[in-house]
Design an enzyme around this catalytic site. Structure first.
Site, PDB file in Angstrom:
ATOM      1  CG  ASP A 102      26.947-116.421  -3.813  1.00 39.28           C
ATOM      2  OD1 ASP A 102      26.054-115.846  -3.164  1.00 39.28           O
ATOM      3  OD2 ASP A 102      27.431-115.976  -4.869  1.00 39.28           O
ATOM      4  CB  SER A 124      16.622-122.237  -7.978  1.00 40.16           C
ATOM      5  OG  SER A 124      17.799-121.524  -7.630  1.00 40.16           O
ATOM      6  CG  HIS A 169      20.519-123.409 -11.490  1.00 35.47           C
ATOM      7  ND1 HIS A 169      20.126-122.183 -11.976  1.00 35.47           N
ATOM      8  CD2 HIS A 169      19.977-123.524 -10.248  1.00 35.47           C
ATOM      9  CE1 HIS A 169      19.376-121.579 -11.056  1.00 35.47           C
ATOM     10  NE2 HIS A 169      19.265-122.368 -10.012  1.00 35.47           N
TER      11      HIS A 169
END
Length: 284
Positions: free
Chosen positions: A19, A107, A48
């Site tokens: 982001d 991640s 995720h």
């Protein structure tokens, strides 16, 4: 089947997130320092996404067991950057995916102010197949998007999701304990499909017998080890006692010898001064 644990492998590096924010070297070090599964367990998920069904595709695929922070020291462009390394305890499904060369990137999901401590904490680890989905191209989209598409995947809106990192997982067996061995044995018994109540009763009887035999076997082994330790301790005690007696006797002999030895520093009596000393007198 023995449980597996991975060797340490890199799960993230300081730098950009998805982001536009940046993971600093301090963030990496804080995650390594603060991580404690007893406080908050970090589970492994797919892309995720956190499913609620234990048998669904988006179930959990294991846990993070340990973290450490190290500087990268190789000939890559990442040399000198701080990286976070993890040990994980994977499920069989994750091991199978890895062997099939699927979901080979990781991640991180990072909570910046975990439990109001002011420090970062690793709250989630995702495995993914395509680094581009969480890499440069996706990063640019998330920076300019009015609503970050990754927000719906986060535990908290302020959490950071790192750019995906390729990993090579190597697993080794965890040492088997008495409890895990017994648990697996009982689970295998009750895992059979039986049609009748008699068969189920037989399973219960077999499981109880297996537990009793296992406990008796371990108790016998423990008693044997205790007996061996007691024998070794008795031998050691006797050896120490014998040496103490020898030392005491040697000290007594030395003391007696010293008591009967003339001291060279002791003051001697002076010679008699009367008469002529050593001269002999003759009466003529």
């Amino acid at each position: 089947m023995a449980k597996k644990v991975s060797k340490f492998f890199r799960i993230g590096v300081e730098g950009d997130t998805c982001d536009g924010r940046v993971i600093s070297a301090q963030d990496i070090q804080e995650m390594a320092e603060t991580f404690d599964p007893r406080v908050y367990g970090c589970r492994i998920n797919l892309e995720h996404l956190r499913g609620i069904l234990p048998d669904g595709i988006f179930k959990r695929y294991g846990d993070v067991a340990e973290l450490k922070a190290e500087k990268i020291d190789d000939d890559s462009a990442l040399k000198g950057k701080w990286a976070l390394f993890a040990k994980i305890t994977p499920t069989d499904d994750l091991i199978a995916m890895n062997k099939a060369a699927q979901k080979v990137y990781t991640s991180m999901e990072i909570q910046p102010n975990f439990a109001n401590t002011g420090k970062c904490y690793l709250v989630g680890l995702a495995v993914t197949d395509d680094p581009a989905s969480l890499g440069t191209e996706y990063l640019e989209f998330c920076r300019t998007a009015k609503h970050n598409p990754l927000n719906r995947f986060k535990l908290s809106p302020e959490n950071l999701i790192s750019v995906a990192t390729p990993v090579e997982l190597e697993f080794e067996d965890l040492p088997e304990t008495v409890f895990t061995a017994l648990t697996e044995k009982v689970k295998s018994i009750f895992g059979r499909k039986q049609a009748s109540d008699d068969a189920r009763l037989n399973d219960v009887h077999e499981a109880v017998t297996a537990v009793a035999e296992h406990v008796q076997e371990k108790l016998s082994a423990t008693e044997q080890r205790l007996a061996e330790m007691e024998t070794a301790f008795s031998a050691l005690k006797q050896e120490v006692t014998d040496r103490a007696d020898e030392t005491s006797q040697a000290f007594t002999r030395l003391k007696n010898s010293l008591d009967h030895t003339e001291s060279l520093t002791q003051q001697r009596r002076s010679k008699a001064t009367g008469g002529g000393g050593d001269a002999l007198m003759t009466n003529c």
